[in-house]
Design an enzyme around this catalytic site. Structure first.
Site, PDB file in Angstrom:
ATOM      1  N   LYS A  76       0.855  -1.194   0.000  1.00 12.20           N
ATOM      2  CA  LYS A  76       0.000   0.000   0.000  1.00 12.20           C
ATOM      3  C   LYS A  76       0.879   1.227   0.000  1.00 12.20           C
ATOM      4  O   LYS A  76       1.838   1.315   0.778  1.00 12.20           O
ATOM      5  CB  LYS A  76      -0.875  -0.015   1.273  1.00 12.20           C
ATOM      6  CG  LYS A  76      -1.835   1.163   1.349  1.00 12.20           C
ATOM      7  CD  LYS A  76      -3.108   0.865   0.598  1.00 12.20           C
ATOM      8  CE  LYS A  76      -3.951   2.096   0.324  1.00 12.20           C
ATOM      9  NZ  LYS A  76      -3.592   2.812  -0.925  1.00 12.20           N
TER      10      LYS A  76
ATOM     11  N   GLN B 267       7.054   4.136   4.090  1.00 12.47           N
ATOM     12  CA  GLN B 267       5.654   3.697   4.103  1.00 12.47           C
ATOM     13  C   GLN B 267       5.469   2.425   4.931  1.00 12.47           C
ATOM     14  O   GLN B 267       4.418   2.246   5.550  1.00 12.47           O
ATOM     15  CB  GLN B 267       5.190   3.474   2.656  1.00 12.47           C
ATOM     16  CG  GLN B 267       3.687   3.474   2.473  1.00 12.47           C
ATOM     17  CD  GLN B 267       3.086   4.877   2.377  1.00 12.47           C
ATOM     18  OE1 GLN B 267       3.657   5.742   1.715  1.00 12.47           O
ATOM     19  NE2 GLN B 267       1.975   5.112   3.035  1.00 12.47           N
TER      20      GLN B 267
ATOM     21  N   LYS C  58       5.142   3.643   8.553  1.00 13.85           N
ATOM     22  CA  LYS C  58       3.945   4.466   8.687  1.00 13.85           C
ATOM     23  C   LYS C  58       2.703   3.582   8.704  1.00 13.85           C
ATOM     24  O   LYS C  58       1.842   3.701   9.573  1.00 13.85           O
ATOM     25  CB  LYS C  58       3.876   5.444   7.504  1.00 13.85           C
ATOM     26  CG  LYS C  58       2.720   6.406   7.549  1.00 13.85           C
ATOM     27  CD  LYS C  58       2.475   7.077   6.198  1.00 13.85           C
ATOM     28  CE  LYS C  58       3.697   7.770   5.657  1.00 13.85           C
ATOM     29  NZ  LYS C  58       3.360   8.641   4.499  1.00 13.85           N
TER      30      LYS C  58
ATOM     31  N   LYS D 262       5.508   2.100  -2.931  1.00 14.09           N
ATOM     32  CA  LYS D 262       5.381   3.429  -3.549  1.00 14.09           C
ATOM     33  C   LYS D 262       5.623   3.271  -5.032  1.00 14.09           C
ATOM     34  O   LYS D 262       6.312   2.355  -5.460  1.00 14.09           O
ATOM     35  CB  LYS D 262       6.419   4.398  -2.962  1.00 14.09           C
ATOM     36  CG  LYS D 262       6.057   5.855  -3.136  1.00 14.09           C
ATOM     37  CD  LYS D 262       5.083   6.293  -2.074  1.00 14.09           C
ATOM     38  CE  LYS D 262       4.593   7.693  -2.276  1.00 14.09           C
ATOM     39  NZ  LYS D 262       3.870   8.181  -1.072  1.00 14.09           N
TER      40      LYS D 262
ATOM     41  N   GLY E 121      -2.863   8.232  -4.284  1.00  9.87           N
ATOM     42  CA  GLY E 121      -2.238   9.470  -4.757  1.00  9.87           C
ATOM     43  C   GLY E 121      -1.020   9.884  -3.953  1.00  9.87           C
ATOM     44  O   GLY E 121      -0.725   9.323  -2.901  1.00  9.87           O
ATOM     45  N   ASP E 122      -0.315  10.856  -4.474  1.00 10.55           N
ATOM     46  CA  ASP E 122       0.802  11.520  -3.783  1.00 10.55           C
ATOM     47  C   ASP E 122       1.034  12.797  -4.595  1.00 10.55           C
ATOM     48  O   ASP E 122       0.107  13.257  -5.289  1.00 10.55           O
ATOM     49  CB  ASP E 122       2.046  10.614  -3.751  1.00 10.55           C
ATOM     50  CG  ASP E 122       3.119  11.129  -2.786  1.00 10.55           C
ATOM     51  OD1 ASP E 122       2.969  10.928  -1.580  1.00 10.55           O
ATOM     52  OD2 ASP E 122       4.105  11.763  -3.241  1.00 10.55           O
TER      53      ASP E 122
ATOM     54  N   THR F 158      -4.985  13.529   5.319  1.00 15.93           N
ATOM     55  CA  THR F 158      -3.574  13.707   5.684  1.00 15.93           C
ATOM     56  C   THR F 158      -3.389  15.019   6.446  1.00 15.93           C
ATOM     57  O   THR F 158      -2.753  15.054   7.507  1.00 15.93           O
ATOM     58  CB  THR F 158      -2.669  13.693   4.433  1.00 15.93           C
ATOM     59  OG1 THR F 158      -3.051  12.601   3.596  1.00 15.93           O
ATOM     60  CG2 THR F 158      -1.222  13.566   4.816  1.00 15.93           C
TER      61      THR F 158
ATOM     62  N   ASN G  80      -2.646  19.108  -1.701  1.00 12.66           N
ATOM     63  CA  ASN G  80      -3.647  18.370  -0.931  1.00 12.66           C
ATOM     64  C   ASN G  80      -3.368  18.414   0.578  1.00 12.66           C
ATOM     65  O   ASN G  80      -4.255  18.729   1.373  1.00 12.66           O
ATOM     66  CB  ASN G  80      -3.681  16.919  -1.434  1.00 12.66           C
ATOM     67  CG  ASN G  80      -4.609  16.072  -0.605  1.00 12.66           C
ATOM     68  OD1 ASN G  80      -4.169  15.310   0.252  1.00 12.66           O
ATOM     69  ND2 ASN G  80      -5.907  16.216  -0.806  1.00 12.66           N
TER      70      ASN G  80
ATOM     71  N   SER H  99      -7.123   5.685   3.644  1.00 14.04           N
ATOM     72  CA  SER H  99      -7.058   4.764   2.495  1.00 14.04           C
ATOM     73  C   SER H  99      -7.350   3.338   2.947  1.00 14.04           C
ATOM     74  O   SER H  99      -8.065   2.589   2.277  1.00 14.04           O
ATOM     75  CB  SER H  99      -5.664   4.794   1.854  1.00 14.04           C
ATOM     76  OG  SER H  99      -5.546   5.859   0.952  1.00 14.04           O
TER      77      SER H  99
HETATM   78  P1  NDP Z   1       0.359  17.916  -4.149  1.00 17.28           P
HETATM   79  O1  NDP Z   1       0.856  17.571  -5.489  1.00 17.28           O
HETATM   80  O2  NDP Z   1      -1.105  18.062  -3.924  1.00 17.28           O
HETATM   81  O3  NDP Z   1       1.043  19.257  -3.630  1.00 17.28           O
HETATM   82  C1  NDP Z   1       2.419  19.363  -3.535  1.00 17.28           C
HETATM   83  C2  NDP Z   1       2.782  20.751  -3.033  1.00 17.28           C
HETATM   84  O4  NDP Z   1       4.167  20.793  -2.728  1.00 17.28           O
HETATM   85  C3  NDP Z   1       2.548  21.831  -4.084  1.00 17.28           C
HETATM   86  O5  NDP Z   1       2.238  23.039  -3.435  1.00 17.28           O
HETATM   87  C4  NDP Z   1       3.905  21.885  -4.786  1.00 17.28           C
HETATM   88  O6  NDP Z   1       4.172  23.129  -5.426  1.00 17.28           O
HETATM   89  C5  NDP Z   1       4.853  21.689  -3.619  1.00 17.28           C
HETATM   90  N1  NDP Z   1       6.087  21.058  -4.101  1.00 17.28           N
HETATM   91  C6  NDP Z   1       6.218  19.851  -4.700  1.00 17.28           C
HETATM   92  N2  NDP Z   1       7.493  19.618  -5.036  1.00 17.28           N
HETATM   93  C7  NDP Z   1       8.180  20.703  -4.632  1.00 17.28           C
HETATM   94  C8  NDP Z   1       9.544  21.055  -4.685  1.00 17.28           C
HETATM   95  N3  NDP Z   1      10.467  20.236  -5.244  1.00 17.28           N
HETATM   96  N4  NDP Z   1       9.903  22.266  -4.143  1.00 17.28           N
HETATM   97  C9  NDP Z   1       8.985  23.091  -3.601  1.00 17.28           C
HETATM   98  N5  NDP Z   1       7.663  22.802  -3.529  1.00 17.28           N
HETATM   99  C10 NDP Z   1       7.280  21.620  -4.027  1.00 17.28           C
HETATM  100  O7  NDP Z   1       0.965  16.790  -3.174  1.00 17.28           O
HETATM  101  P2  NDP Z   1       0.496  16.384  -1.702  1.00 17.28           P
HETATM  102  O8  NDP Z   1      -0.008  17.569  -0.970  1.00 17.28           O
HETATM  103  O9  NDP Z   1      -0.358  15.189  -1.828  1.00 17.28           O
HETATM  104  O10 NDP Z   1       1.876  15.895  -1.064  1.00 17.28           O
HETATM  105  C11 NDP Z   1       2.721  16.761  -0.319  1.00 17.28           C
HETATM  106  C12 NDP Z   1       3.635  15.940   0.573  1.00 17.28           C
HETATM  107  O11 NDP Z   1       2.838  15.149   1.470  1.00 17.28           O
HETATM  108  C13 NDP Z   1       4.525  14.931  -0.155  1.00 17.28           C
HETATM  109  O12 NDP Z   1       5.736  14.811   0.563  1.00 17.28           O
HETATM  110  C14 NDP Z   1       3.745  13.619  -0.042  1.00 17.28           C
HETATM  111  O13 NDP Z   1       4.583  12.499  -0.154  1.00 17.28           O
HETATM  112  C15 NDP Z   1       3.185  13.766   1.362  1.00 17.28           C
HETATM  113  N6  NDP Z   1       2.027  12.955   1.693  1.00 17.28           N
HETATM  114  C16 NDP Z   1       0.896  12.974   0.914  1.00 17.28           C
HETATM  115  C17 NDP Z   1      -0.197  12.220   1.261  1.00 17.28           C
HETATM  116  C18 NDP Z   1      -1.457  12.254   0.483  1.00 17.28           C
HETATM  117  O14 NDP Z   1      -2.414  11.582   0.870  1.00 17.28           O
HETATM  118  N7  NDP Z   1      -1.563  13.016  -0.592  1.00 17.28           N
HETATM  119  C19 NDP Z   1      -0.180  11.349   2.445  1.00 17.28           C
HETATM  120  C20 NDP Z   1       1.029  11.458   3.244  1.00 17.28           C
HETATM  121  C21 NDP Z   1       2.072  12.226   2.844  1.00 17.28           C
HETATM  122  P3  NDP Z   1       4.102  23.212  -7.034  1.00 17.28           P
HETATM  123  O15 NDP Z   1       2.645  23.084  -7.371  1.00 17.28           O
HETATM  124  O16 NDP Z   1       4.692  24.537  -7.357  1.00 17.28           O
HETATM  125  O17 NDP Z   1       4.918  22.053  -7.549  1.00 17.28           O
HETATM  126  O1  2IT Z   2       2.693   9.056   1.631  1.00 24.39           O
HETATM  127  C1  2IT Z   2       1.548   8.574   1.797  1.00 24.39           C
HETATM  128  O2  2IT Z   2       1.242   8.012   2.859  1.00 24.39           O
HETATM  129  C2  2IT Z   2       0.569   8.693   0.709  1.00 24.39           C
HETATM  130  N1  2IT Z   2       0.891   9.310  -0.302  1.00 24.39           N
HETATM  131  C3  2IT Z   2      -0.775   8.057   0.836  1.00 24.39           C
HETATM  132  C4  2IT Z   2      -0.713   6.596   0.480  1.00 24.39           C
HETATM  133  C5  2IT Z   2      -2.048   5.901   0.408  1.00 24.39           C
HETATM  134  O3  2IT Z   2      -2.012   4.717   0.056  1.00 24.39           O
HETATM  135  O4  2IT Z   2      -3.084   6.491   0.705  1.00 24.39           O
END
Ligand code: NDP
Ligand code: 2IT
Length: 449
Positions: free
Chosen positions: A94, A115, A118, A130, A169-170, A213, A244, A381
């Site tokens: 997952k 992961q 976590k 992943k 997603g991520d 999240t 997100n 999830s």
């Molecule tokens: P999104 O794609 O929705 O948003 C990512 C955000 O981070 C955007 O604002 C983006 O800006 C910025 N960003 C991405 N890469 C960079 C970079 N290299 N430098 C500066 N800013 C950056 O992703 P999420 O919100 O889903 O994910 C954000 C973090 O949370 C990640 O580390 C992800 O692994 C983690 N995460 C996500 C989960 C989920 O359910 N979605 C669960 C647990 C953890 P821009 O648009 O300008 O690229």
């Molecule tokens: O980093 C993370 O935990 C995620 N991007 C969510 C993974 C998931 O299976 O919901």
């Protein structure tokens, strides 16, 4: 650490480096875990004999494939994609899929490795994985993203399944991409199953998954502060990212009476010293979620934009990095400490590099690592998988309550395992030991598989 423990750590890391020479992010994630658990691990003769650390740092398998797709102009493009199936001791693999130009095998291995622990912390039956691609969704049309997702699923479908591996997603993969991937999966397999999570709510998605999240991160932060007799209300929080995780962390912070003083994207950050209100939050949500716009175009009273800068220089009590790995380095950590930060709660995965972790530790700052504080996303999830298997759906209240309880349990386990240093809990050690233990016990029970 004693000199003997340091020596063991160095020997282990040297071996890992030899086996993974071009994978700095993966080595960083392993070092963070190994250095934190080593004194405890070395006491466990049974773990050492079974080579648990050596085995847990080697993925079960990595699938690498080409994704060919066509632009709107009829040009052919080829990207590389991966699925890293790291460890399924606790349940089906997952973990999310990431679409970003800086995705490499090293990045996906670090994410898959994190992961494992976590998912273990959530208490739900999920292994660690992943995947993703170096495809850049920025500036692509909906149809281009659709064609890319269809093409990616043409290979991925044979490696996943509701009892095998369940992606989500991520970064760069949200509701739109999951829907395209899911639609293509059904065409190819001629069956509906909960093979992906983060689906739309009308076709099997869970309530609160989108918010999970960010909300979970704030729940954890609140529990961590309460445990140390601190009230979150009125505190200023510097949040990075505006995707997100960041958006829904900001929403929950505002609802809890905290002041969200920053948000950012890869272009720069916005600063609102008095805190954003819910109206401004909604404007930013629409700009990012619906228009896929840039923060540089956001204008509002009391808000300034800082081009090309990160948010860590502002006055705040809480820092919540919610963008990407290594976005908070030594310079940012020093600024935060100088300006009086009291707590770090990671929404992103490995946003804080090793130097910054050390600075926070030396200054006794409360520090919740991503594998604990951002586990709410994968936890919901897991709840989506259960609802799909039972062919039922829970309402917002039910899922939110379950999310809150899971975050509370994770906090409790971090406190139990995190050796108290200077009256503060070491959440990094606590989460690593608690997450590792459960996986190690399962691996021991299985024998030498
Ligand atoms: P999104 O794609 O929705 O948003 C990512 C955000 O981070 C955007 O604002 C983006 O800006 C910025 N960003 C991405 N890469 C960079 C970079 N290299 N430098 C500066 N800013 C950056 O992703 P999420 O919100 O889903 O994910 C954000 C973090 O949370 C990640 O580390 C992800 O692994 C983690 N995460 C996500 C989960 C989920 O359910 N979605 C669960 C647990 C953890 P821009 O648009 O300008 O690229
Ligand atoms: O980093 C993370 O935990 C995620 N991007 C969510 C993974 C998931 O299976 O919901």
């Amino acid at each position: 650490m004693t000199p003997a423990e340091k020596n063991e750590l160095e020997t282990f890391m040297n071996g890992l480096e030899k086996r993974n020479p071009y994978e700095p992010e993966f080595r960083q994630a392993v070092y963070e875990v190994a250095s934190s658990i080593m004194p405890w691990y070395l006491q466990r003769e049974d773990y050492r004999k079974a080579q648990i650390l050596e085995r847990i740092t080697e993925p079960d398998r990595i699938i690498i494939f080409r994704v060919t797709w066509e632009t709107d102009a009829g040009e052919i493009r080829a990207n590389r994609a991966w699925r890293v199936q790291f460890n399924n001791s606790l349940g089906p693999y997952k973990g999310g899929l990431r679409f970003h130009p800086n995705v490499t095998q090293s990045v996906l291995k670090f994410l898959g490795f994190e992961q494992i622990f976590k998912n273990s912390l959530t208490g739900l039956p999920m292994g660690g994985a992943k995947g993703g691609s170096n495809f850049n969704p920025k500036g692509k049309s909906d149809r281009e993203v659709m064609r890319f997702c269809y093409s990616m699923m043409r290979e991925l479908h044979r490696h996943i399944g509701e009892d095998t591996d369940v992606p989500a997603g991520d970064i760069g993969v949200g509701g739109r991409e999951i829907s395209y991937l899911f639609g293509q999966y059904m065409r190819l397999e001629n069956r509906w199953s909960g093979v992906l999570t983060g689906k739309g709510q009308s076709f099997g998605g869970s309530a609160v998954r989108k918010e999970a999240t960010g909300w979970g991160c704030v729940y954890f932060c609140d529990d961590m502060l309460k445990h140390h007799d601190i009230d979150i209300s009125g505190k200023r929080a510097a949040v990075s990212g505006s995707g997100n995780v960041a958006l829904y962390a900001a929403q929950k912070l505002i609802n809890k009476g905290a002041k969200v003083v920053t948000l950012s994207d890869s272009g720069g950050f916005i600063h609102a010293p008095e805190g954003l209100d819910l109206e401004q939050w909604e404007e930013i949500r629409q700009l990012k979620e619906e228009q896929r716009g840039r923060l540089s175009s956001y204008e509002s009273k009391g808000v300034t934009y800082h081009d090309g800068e990160r948010p860590w220089g502002v006055d705040c009590e809480i820092a919540m990095p919610c963008a990407t790995q290594n976005e908070l380095e030594a310079a940012g950590a020093k600024e935060l400490v100088k300006n009086g930060v009291i707590a770090i709660a990671e929404g992103a995965n490995m946003p804080t590099n090793l130097d910054a972790i050390e600075i926070f530790r030396e200054n006794h700052i409360l520090h919740a690592p991503g594998k604990a504080s951002n586990a709410g996303g994968v936890a919901v999830s897991g709840l989506e998988q259960s609802q799909n298997a039972m062919r039922i759906s829970w309402d917002d209240e039910e899922v939110d309550l379950r999310l809150r309880n899971i975050m509370k349990d994770i906090h409790t386990r971090c406190v139990e395992e995190g050796q108290a240093t200077n009256a503060n809990v070491d959440y990094i050690n606590g989460s690593n030991i608690a997450g590792f233990k459960k996986v190690a016990e399962a691996m021991l029970a299985y024998g030498a598989v």
